[in-house]
Write a protein that holds these residues in place. Structure first.
Motif, PDB file in Angstrom:
ATOM      1  N   MET A 188       0.351   1.338  18.193  1.00  0.00           N
ATOM      2  CA  MET A 188       0.314   1.866  16.830  1.00  0.00           C
ATOM      3  C   MET A 188       0.646   0.750  15.840  1.00  0.00           C
ATOM      4  SD  MET A 188       0.052   4.653  14.792  1.00  0.00           S
ATOM      5  CE  MET A 188       0.434   6.114  15.755  1.00  0.00           C
ATOM      6  N   ILE A 189      -0.241   0.540  14.876  1.00  0.00           N
ATOM      7  CA  ILE A 189       0.017  -0.401  13.791  1.00  0.00           C
ATOM      8  C   ILE A 189       0.657   0.360  12.639  1.00  0.00           C
ATOM      9  CG2 ILE A 189      -1.033  -1.943  12.096  1.00  0.00           C
ATOM     10  CD1 ILE A 189      -3.282  -2.439  14.086  1.00  0.00           C
ATOM     11  N   SER A 190       1.823  -0.075  12.204  1.00  0.00           N
ATOM     12  CA  SER A 190       2.507   0.552  11.072  1.00  0.00           C
ATOM     13  C   SER A 190       2.753  -0.507  10.003  1.00  0.00           C
ATOM     14  CB  SER A 190       3.830   1.180  11.503  1.00  0.00           C
ATOM     15  OG  SER A 190       3.603   2.233  12.439  1.00  0.00           O
ATOM     16  N   GLU A 191       2.271  -0.232   8.794  1.00  0.00           N
ATOM     17  CA  GLU A 191       2.408  -1.204   7.697  1.00  0.00           C
ATOM     18  C   GLU A 191       2.831  -0.503   6.417  1.00  0.00           C
ATOM     19  OE1 GLU A 191      -0.976  -3.652   6.906  1.00  0.00           O
ATOM     20  OE2 GLU A 191      -1.619  -3.689   9.001  1.00  0.00           O
ATOM     21  N   GLN A 192       3.615  -1.189   5.623  1.00  0.00           N
ATOM     22  CA  GLN A 192       3.853  -0.771   4.252  1.00  0.00           C
ATOM     23  C   GLN A 192       2.840  -1.511   3.389  1.00  0.00           C
ATOM     24  OE1 GLN A 192       8.054  -1.471   3.434  1.00  0.00           O
ATOM     25  NE2 GLN A 192       8.534   0.616   4.023  1.00  0.00           N
ATOM     26  N   ILE A 193       2.023  -0.750   2.664  1.00  0.00           N
ATOM     27  CA  ILE A 193       0.938  -1.364   1.902  1.00  0.00           C
ATOM     28  C   ILE A 193       1.107  -1.046   0.420  1.00  0.00           C
ATOM     29  CG2 ILE A 193      -0.613  -1.313   3.869  1.00  0.00           C
ATOM     30  CD1 ILE A 193      -1.161   1.179   1.060  1.00  0.00           C
ATOM     31  N   SER A 194       0.234  -1.614  -0.396  1.00  0.00           N
ATOM     32  CA  SER A 194       0.271  -1.359  -1.832  1.00  0.00           C
ATOM     33  C   SER A 194      -1.168  -1.273  -2.335  1.00  0.00           C
ATOM     34  CB  SER A 194       1.018  -2.483  -2.552  1.00  0.00           C
ATOM     35  OG  SER A 194       1.050  -2.258  -3.950  1.00  0.00           O
ATOM     36  N   VAL A 195      -1.444  -0.266  -3.135  1.00  0.00           N
ATOM     37  CA  VAL A 195      -2.782  -0.065  -3.689  1.00  0.00           C
ATOM     38  C   VAL A 195      -2.707  -0.248  -5.202  1.00  0.00           C
ATOM     39  CG1 VAL A 195      -4.668   1.571  -4.033  1.00  0.00           C
ATOM     40  CG2 VAL A 195      -3.446   1.513  -1.846  1.00  0.00           C
ATOM     41  N   ALA A 196      -3.478  -1.203  -5.713  1.00  0.00           N
ATOM     42  CA  ALA A 196      -3.516  -1.451  -7.159  1.00  0.00           C
ATOM     43  C   ALA A 196      -4.453  -0.445  -7.824  1.00  0.00           C
ATOM     44  CB  ALA A 196      -3.989  -2.863  -7.440  1.00  0.00           C
ATOM     45  N   VAL A 197      -3.973   0.213  -8.882  1.00  0.00           N
ATOM     46  CA  VAL A 197      -4.782   1.192  -9.614  1.00  0.00           C
ATOM     47  C   VAL A 197      -4.847   0.778 -11.085  1.00  0.00           C
ATOM     48  CG1 VAL A 197      -4.213   3.082  -8.034  1.00  0.00           C
ATOM     49  CG2 VAL A 197      -2.787   2.695 -10.046  1.00  0.00           C
TER      50      VAL A 197
ATOM     51  N   GLY B 136      -4.363   0.307 -15.006  1.00  0.00           N
ATOM     52  CA  GLY B 136      -3.130   0.378 -15.780  1.00  0.00           C
ATOM     53  C   GLY B 136      -2.069  -0.573 -15.271  1.00  0.00           C
ATOM     54  N   ASN B 137      -2.488  -1.522 -14.400  1.00  0.00           N
ATOM     55  CA  ASN B 137      -1.553  -2.506 -13.860  1.00  0.00           C
ATOM     56  C   ASN B 137      -0.418  -1.844 -13.098  1.00  0.00           C
ATOM     57  OD1 ASN B 137      -0.772  -5.180 -13.417  1.00  0.00           O
ATOM     58  ND2 ASN B 137       0.638  -5.169 -15.166  1.00  0.00           N
ATOM     59  N   VAL B 138      -0.793  -0.849 -12.271  1.00  0.00           N
ATOM     60  CA  VAL B 138       0.176  -0.096 -11.475  1.00  0.00           C
ATOM     61  C   VAL B 138      -0.123  -0.312 -10.004  1.00  0.00           C
ATOM     62  CG1 VAL B 138       0.989   2.218 -10.872  1.00  0.00           C
ATOM     63  CG2 VAL B 138       0.501   1.647 -13.254  1.00  0.00           C
ATOM     64  N   ASP B 139       0.922  -0.578  -9.226  1.00  0.00           N
ATOM     65  CA  ASP B 139       0.788  -0.707  -7.777  1.00  0.00           C
ATOM     66  C   ASP B 139       1.487   0.467  -7.111  1.00  0.00           C
ATOM     67  OD1 ASP B 139      -0.609  -3.183  -7.721  1.00  0.00           O
ATOM     68  OD2 ASP B 139       1.271  -4.231  -8.156  1.00  0.00           O
ATOM     69  N   LEU B 140       0.751   1.148  -6.237  1.00  0.00           N
ATOM     70  CA  LEU B 140       1.275   2.332  -5.568  1.00  0.00           C
ATOM     71  C   LEU B 140       1.610   2.008  -4.119  1.00  0.00           C
ATOM     72  CD1 LEU B 140      -1.291   4.972  -6.895  1.00  0.00           C
ATOM     73  CD2 LEU B 140       0.949   4.365  -7.863  1.00  0.00           C
ATOM     74  N   PRO B 141       2.862   2.206  -3.696  1.00  0.00           N
ATOM     75  CA  PRO B 141       3.237   1.900  -2.314  1.00  0.00           C
ATOM     76  C   PRO B 141       2.761   2.992  -1.358  1.00  0.00           C
ATOM     77  CG  PRO B 141       5.126   2.774  -3.503  1.00  0.00           C
ATOM     78  CD  PRO B 141       4.014   2.649  -4.508  1.00  0.00           C
ATOM     79  N   GLY B 142       2.474   2.577  -0.125  1.00  0.00           N
ATOM     80  CA  GLY B 142       2.029   3.532   0.872  1.00  0.00           C
ATOM     81  C   GLY B 142       2.477   3.134   2.263  1.00  0.00           C
ATOM     82  N   ASP B 143       2.453   4.109   3.185  1.00  0.00           N
ATOM     83  CA  ASP B 143       2.810   3.878   4.582  1.00  0.00           C
ATOM     84  C   ASP B 143       1.576   4.162   5.435  1.00  0.00           C
ATOM     85  OD1 ASP B 143       5.478   3.324   3.909  1.00  0.00           O
ATOM     86  OD2 ASP B 143       5.981   5.459   3.931  1.00  0.00           O
ATOM     87  N   LEU B 144       1.090   3.108   6.098  1.00  0.00           N
ATOM     88  CA  LEU B 144      -0.128   3.189   6.893  1.00  0.00           C
ATOM     89  C   LEU B 144       0.234   3.125   8.371  1.00  0.00           C
ATOM     90  CD1 LEU B 144      -3.316   3.004   6.994  1.00  0.00           C
ATOM     91  CD2 LEU B 144      -2.994   0.523   7.086  1.00  0.00           C
ATOM     92  N   ASP B 145      -0.300   4.072   9.136  1.00  0.00           N
ATOM     93  CA  ASP B 145      -0.101   4.089  10.586  1.00  0.00           C
ATOM     94  C   ASP B 145      -1.460   4.254  11.255  1.00  0.00           C
ATOM     95  OD1 ASP B 145       3.003   4.290  11.199  1.00  0.00           O
ATOM     96  OD2 ASP B 145       2.620   5.541   9.446  1.00  0.00           O
ATOM     97  N   MET B 146      -1.786   3.317  12.165  1.00  0.00           N
ATOM     98  CA  MET B 146      -3.089   3.323  12.812  1.00  0.00           C
ATOM     99  C   MET B 146      -2.935   3.169  14.322  1.00  0.00           C
ATOM    100  SD  MET B 146      -5.763   3.648  10.809  1.00  0.00           S
ATOM    101  CE  MET B 146      -7.101   2.760  11.578  1.00  0.00           C
ATOM    102  N   PRO B 147      -3.365   4.168  15.090  1.00  0.00           N
ATOM    103  CA  PRO B 147      -3.371   4.010  16.537  1.00  0.00           C
ATOM    104  C   PRO B 147      -4.585   3.188  16.971  1.00  0.00           C
ATOM    105  CG  PRO B 147      -4.258   6.138  15.953  1.00  0.00           C
ATOM    106  CD  PRO B 147      -3.836   5.484  14.671  1.00  0.00           C
TER     107      PRO B 147
END
Length: 223
Positions: free
Chosen positions: A1-10, A12-23
């Motif tokens: 399982m790959i687990s990463e903390q990621i960030s998505v730029a949207v 308005g110059n805003v970065d949204l944090p996320g938790d990605l898990d990939m088997p």
């Protein structure tokens, strides 16, 4: 399982944090779209995500508001019903998944809760590509005219002891042009806190995602 903390730029110059898990060799990717006053840390969404991961699905739980926006929303409620903003950010996350090396080429499904269900449906109608949508205790009615443009299969899960939301889901279901199903979880209230209720949600979502993924791969509608 790959687990990463990621960030998505949207916008308005805003970065949204996320938790990605990939088997390894995932069946597909499920993007969680949380509802009013919630975040990627929602214990209910995390419980569903963990069940999906155990059955070979990748998941992305992402915040739809920045920290500053969360503070403003907590004080004023300014953003939680801004479906246009939430759906735009959901669409951006879908696009991000299509380009990120780990998830590139993996079919995307959406799991929306509360107002997040409306954002998921609007994104599915306008953004694509999405294979299917599951709504848990959702407010699909807030998707408005976009409901008539949703061309992917939709599962609406509602608690049997959540009568107002059940009625709103029944009305919204009549506007969905594609394959859809309304499933009532007996004895469950809006937050599905009753023993076994969330497990039923996870099982129903898992089956829906699997069936729609198979139908999509074969170019068929659901039976």
């Amino acid at each position: 399982m790959i687990s990463e903390q990621i960030s998505v730029a949207v916008p308005g110059n805003v970065d949204l944090p996320g938790d990605l898990d990939m088997p390894p060799s995932p069946r597909g990717m499920v993007l969680f779209v949380h509802g009013s006053g919630s975040s990627r840390h929602s214990p209910r969404n995390r419980a569903v995500a963990a069940e999906l991961q155990r059955h070979g699905w990748g998941t992305l739980l992402i915040d739809l508001l920045s920290e500053d926006e969360e503070k403003t929303d907590a004080a004023t409620g300014q953003h939680r019903f801004d479906i246009a903003l939430l759906s735009e950010r959901t669409a951006t996350a879908i696009e991000w998944l299509s380009k990120y090396p780990v998830t590139h080429g993996v079919p995307v499904h959406l799991f929306g809760a509360s107002t997040g269900a409306a954002a998921a449906l609007v994104a599915a109608a306008q953004a694509g590509p999405v294979v299917s949508v599951v709504s848990r205790g959702g407010r699909p009615d807030l998707a408005g005219d976009a409901l008539k443009q949703v061309e992917v299969p939709v599962l609406l899960l509602v608690g049997g002891r959540d009568p107002q939301v059940l009625e709103l889901n029944q009305e919204a279901a009549q506007l969905l042009p594609a394959d859809h199903q309304l499933q009532v979880i007996p004895g469950a209230t809006h937050l599905f806190e009753e023993p076994g209720a969330l497990e039923q949600v996870a099982a129903a979502a898992r089956e829906w995602f699997l069936n729609t993924a198979e139908a999509h791969a074969e170019g068929h509608h659901l039976p």
